[in-house]
Design a protein around this motif. Sequence first.
Motif, PDB file in Angstrom:
ATOM      1  N   VAL A 333      18.121  71.160  98.130  1.00 27.70           N
ATOM      2  CA  VAL A 333      17.473  71.970  97.102  1.00 27.70           C
ATOM      3  C   VAL A 333      17.380  71.155  95.812  1.00 27.70           C
ATOM      4  CG1 VAL A 333      18.162  74.171  98.095  1.00 27.70           C
ATOM      5  CG2 VAL A 333      19.689  73.036  96.480  1.00 27.70           C
ATOM      6  N   PRO A 334      16.279  71.301  95.075  1.00 27.91           N
ATOM      7  CA  PRO A 334      16.072  70.419  93.915  1.00 27.91           C
ATOM      8  C   PRO A 334      17.069  70.615  92.791  1.00 27.91           C
ATOM      9  CG  PRO A 334      14.358  72.111  94.046  1.00 27.91           C
ATOM     10  CD  PRO A 334      15.138  72.187  95.317  1.00 27.91           C
ATOM     11  N   LYS A 350       7.001  74.813  95.276  1.00 26.65           N
ATOM     12  CA  LYS A 350       5.823  74.412  96.044  1.00 26.65           C
ATOM     13  C   LYS A 350       5.701  72.882  96.057  1.00 26.65           C
ATOM     14  CE  LYS A 350       2.191  77.010  95.752  1.00 26.65           C
ATOM     15  NZ  LYS A 350       0.909  77.648  95.302  1.00 26.65           N
ATOM     16  N   GLN A 351       5.876  72.262  94.911  1.00 21.62           N
ATOM     17  CA  GLN A 351       5.809  70.801  94.849  1.00 21.62           C
ATOM     18  C   GLN A 351       6.958  70.169  95.628  1.00 21.62           C
ATOM     19  OE1 GLN A 351       3.315  68.796  93.013  1.00 21.62           O
ATOM     20  NE2 GLN A 351       4.228  67.488  94.589  1.00 21.62           N
ATOM     21  N   TRP A 352       8.113  70.791  95.587  1.00 22.66           N
ATOM     22  CA  TRP A 352       9.290  70.328  96.342  1.00 22.66           C
ATOM     23  C   TRP A 352       8.972  70.250  97.826  1.00 22.66           C
ATOM     24  CZ3 TRP A 352      12.759  74.268  98.766  1.00 22.66           C
ATOM     25  CH2 TRP A 352      13.884  73.695  99.377  1.00 22.66           C
ATOM     26  N   LEU A 353       8.365  71.324  98.365  1.00 25.77           N
ATOM     27  CA  LEU A 353       8.013  71.334  99.778  1.00 25.77           C
ATOM     28  C   LEU A 353       6.904  70.339 100.080  1.00 25.77           C
ATOM     29  CD1 LEU A 353       8.130  75.147 100.655  1.00 25.77           C
ATOM     30  CD2 LEU A 353       9.822  73.401 101.162  1.00 25.77           C
ATOM     31  N   LEU A 354       5.896  70.296  99.208  1.00 27.55           N
ATOM     32  CA  LEU A 354       4.784  69.384  99.442  1.00 27.55           C
ATOM     33  C   LEU A 354       5.265  67.941  99.497  1.00 27.55           C
ATOM     34  CD1 LEU A 354       1.693  69.445  99.775  1.00 27.55           C
ATOM     35  CD2 LEU A 354       1.515  68.966  97.333  1.00 27.55           C
ATOM     36  N   ASP A 355       6.163  67.568  98.598  1.00 22.52           N
ATOM     37  CA  ASP A 355       6.710  66.209  98.600  1.00 22.52           C
ATOM     38  C   ASP A 355       7.496  65.929  99.888  1.00 22.52           C
ATOM     39  OD1 ASP A 355       5.623  65.773  96.116  1.00 22.52           O
ATOM     40  OD2 ASP A 355       7.486  66.152  95.017  1.00 22.52           O
ATOM     41  N   ASP A 358       5.047  65.518 102.805  1.00 17.41           N
ATOM     42  CA  ASP A 358       4.337  64.243 102.716  1.00 17.41           C
ATOM     43  C   ASP A 358       5.255  63.094 103.144  1.00 17.41           C
ATOM     44  OD1 ASP A 358       2.021  62.623 101.830  1.00 17.41           O
ATOM     45  OD2 ASP A 358       3.453  61.906 100.328  1.00 17.41           O
ATOM     46  N   LYS A 359       6.506  63.140 102.705  1.00 23.61           N
ATOM     47  CA  LYS A 359       7.466  62.089 103.040  1.00 23.61           C
ATOM     48  C   LYS A 359       7.761  62.061 104.536  1.00 23.61           C
ATOM     49  CE  LYS A 359      12.097  60.440 101.824  1.00 23.61           C
ATOM     50  NZ  LYS A 359      13.313  60.719 100.999  1.00 23.61           N
ATOM     51  N   SER A 360       7.736  63.244 105.171  1.00 20.31           N
ATOM     52  CA  SER A 360       8.071  63.334 106.602  1.00 20.31           C
ATOM     53  C   SER A 360       6.851  63.220 107.503  1.00 20.31           C
ATOM     54  CB  SER A 360       8.787  64.660 106.881  1.00 20.31           C
ATOM     55  OG  SER A 360       9.995  64.732 106.162  1.00 20.31           O
ATOM     56  N   GLY A 361       5.687  63.032 106.915  1.00 17.95           N
ATOM     57  CA  GLY A 361       4.493  62.824 107.723  1.00 17.95           C
ATOM     58  C   GLY A 361       3.932  64.077 108.352  1.00 17.95           C
ATOM     59  N   VAL A 362       4.185  65.227 107.747  1.00 11.38           N
ATOM     60  CA  VAL A 362       3.630  66.476 108.268  1.00 11.38           C
ATOM     61  C   VAL A 362       2.136  66.504 108.007  1.00 11.38           C
ATOM     62  CG1 VAL A 362       3.605  68.976 107.980  1.00 11.38           C
ATOM     63  CG2 VAL A 362       5.777  67.745 108.025  1.00 11.38           C
ATOM     64  N   PHE A 368      -3.366  73.765 100.219  1.00  7.52           N
ATOM     65  CA  PHE A 368      -4.319  72.888  99.558  1.00  7.52           C
ATOM     66  C   PHE A 368      -4.370  73.082  98.052  1.00  7.52           C
ATOM     67  CE2 PHE A 368      -6.185  73.406 103.875  1.00  7.52           C
ATOM     68  CZ  PHE A 368      -5.990  72.103 104.293  1.00  7.52           C
ATOM     69  N   SER A 369      -3.698  74.106  97.531  1.00  3.28           N
ATOM     70  CA  SER A 369      -3.857  74.424  96.113  1.00  3.28           C
ATOM     71  C   SER A 369      -3.440  73.266  95.221  1.00  3.28           C
ATOM     72  CB  SER A 369      -3.049  75.677  95.757  1.00  3.28           C
ATOM     73  OG  SER A 369      -1.683  75.491  96.057  1.00  3.28           O
ATOM     74  N   LEU A 370      -2.328  72.622  95.547  1.00  4.07           N
ATOM     75  CA  LEU A 370      -1.862  71.517  94.716  1.00  4.07           C
ATOM     76  C   LEU A 370      -2.803  70.324  94.813  1.00  4.07           C
ATOM     77  CD1 LEU A 370       1.990  71.526  95.231  1.00  4.07           C
ATOM     78  CD2 LEU A 370       0.755  71.957  93.121  1.00  4.07           C
ATOM     79  N   GLU A 371      -3.327  70.061  96.013  1.00  2.69           N
ATOM     80  CA  GLU A 371      -4.236  68.940  96.178  1.00  2.69           C
ATOM     81  C   GLU A 371      -5.519  69.161  95.392  1.00  2.69           C
ATOM     82  OE1 GLU A 371      -4.267  67.322 100.360  1.00  2.69           O
ATOM     83  OE2 GLU A 371      -3.264  69.213 100.710  1.00  2.69           O
ATOM     84  N   VAL A 372      -6.038  70.390  95.430  1.00  2.60           N
ATOM     85  CA  VAL A 372      -7.244  70.715  94.683  1.00  2.60           C
ATOM     86  C   VAL A 372      -7.009  70.543  93.191  1.00  2.60           C
ATOM     87  CG1 VAL A 372      -8.844  72.554  94.069  1.00  2.60           C
ATOM     88  CG2 VAL A 372      -8.173  72.241  96.443  1.00  2.60           C
ATOM     89  N   ASP A 373      -5.866  71.037  92.711  1.00  5.76           N
ATOM     90  CA  ASP A 373      -5.538  70.906  91.295  1.00  5.76           C
ATOM     91  C   ASP A 373      -5.470  69.430  90.899  1.00  5.76           C
ATOM     92  OD1 ASP A 373      -3.246  73.729  91.234  1.00  5.76           O
ATOM     93  OD2 ASP A 373      -5.430  73.614  91.132  1.00  5.76           O
ATOM     94  N   THR A 374      -4.862  68.620  91.760  1.00 12.80           N
ATOM     95  CA  THR A 374      -4.730  67.196  91.463  1.00 12.80           C
ATOM     96  C   THR A 374      -6.094  66.517  91.397  1.00 12.80           C
ATOM     97  OG1 THR A 374      -2.593  67.165  92.565  1.00 12.80           O
ATOM     98  CG2 THR A 374      -3.669  65.040  92.212  1.00 12.80           C
TER      99      THR A 374
END
Length: 385
Positions: A333-334, A350-355, A358-362, A368-374
């Motif tokens: 947990v962060p 949300k960013q915690w899970l997304l990171d 991404d690190k585990s290759g899922v 997609f909300s964070l990717e769209v925002d980025t």
Amino acid sequence: MMNASAQIERARQGDLLSVARGLGLPLKREGKYWRIPGHGGLMIYRKNGVWVWCQMSEERGGDAISFLTSSPVSQMSFREAIEMLTGEQWSSQDSKGFKGEKSPVPSLKPTPEPKTPRHNITLWGEKARAFCRWCHEQLMSPSGAKVRAWLKEKRGLHVSTIKKFGLGWNPRQFFRSKRDWGLDGEGRLCLPSGLVMPKFDLQKKLVGVTIRRLDDEQARKWGKYFSLPSPYGRPIWTICQELGPEDPRAGGWPLIVVESELDGILLVQECPDINIAVLGSAGRKPNPKSHHDFWRVFNKAQKVFLALDNDEAGQKALGWWLEQWGHTVPLLVPKGKDITESLLQDADLKQWLLDAFDKSGVTGWPLFSLEVDTIGEKTRKEQVL
């Protein structure tokens, strides 16, 4: 030196009260019980002339040997427990075949004769649903304002989440007849006061109800969580939000394993496109012969992330999962001890899970909300330049 069978039997007759005192455990007398505060309703008492123990929050217990080998206050080896209870050295010759870490002594509970369960599942479902509906009404009424405020301020839950999960509040303790609730056996069913959390399976059928005691004294005395007896046993609550099989993004979403119901509910609120499995306690392990919803989601998950509490019990359980299953990944947990503390300390779950994904290759996960925002932010910066 006595033989192994006689030594085991003598150990089973051990005086748990003296043992507990020798271990320096705090003891509080309550009628025929001696409660050990701070361990989820852990008690010792005499049953049929033999000292036994039980832990109400985990619905488990046993004899003097298992108290020393597998209770919340002691994890001795089998040999150490025998020697402490009898004052005799355990014979290495007689110990052949024993692993030393697990007691070969069966539970004190007699093995029931095979029989057809007499639970009335339909009646239990009607009673449990009515109880949960009534408790939800109490929570949403003016008298439930204090509990709603606690859920918002201390647990980070919105009113929409309370309604989505049908959370409720039982303002006072009730006792009802087990038979009136469709449960096998005589006696009364306790409905403690506290926060009521209904649990539905993947077919939207009510299979369990957990009550979290909100009164600190009652929680210390009897354990923070109480699971109502259910004809379905005590399944691992699996919250599956995956899209239908016709959707190309479905099939193999990551699964997040958490300890508490409220942490699981909070994760769904903050990040709705995930699957959750709620153990109920760190040491709880899935049963290979049951927990069908859990296995259905667990077996097809790309990765299983273990977001257990950042404490001794959570870390101990984490080791077991990582040893048993190759596709499990620890997810620290962060901030703070658990997911709720992280949110209250302004962590972006949300960013915690997304990171972590991404690190585990899922791949194929539809958040997609964070990717769209980025992408939008990047476009704006390019326009400025």
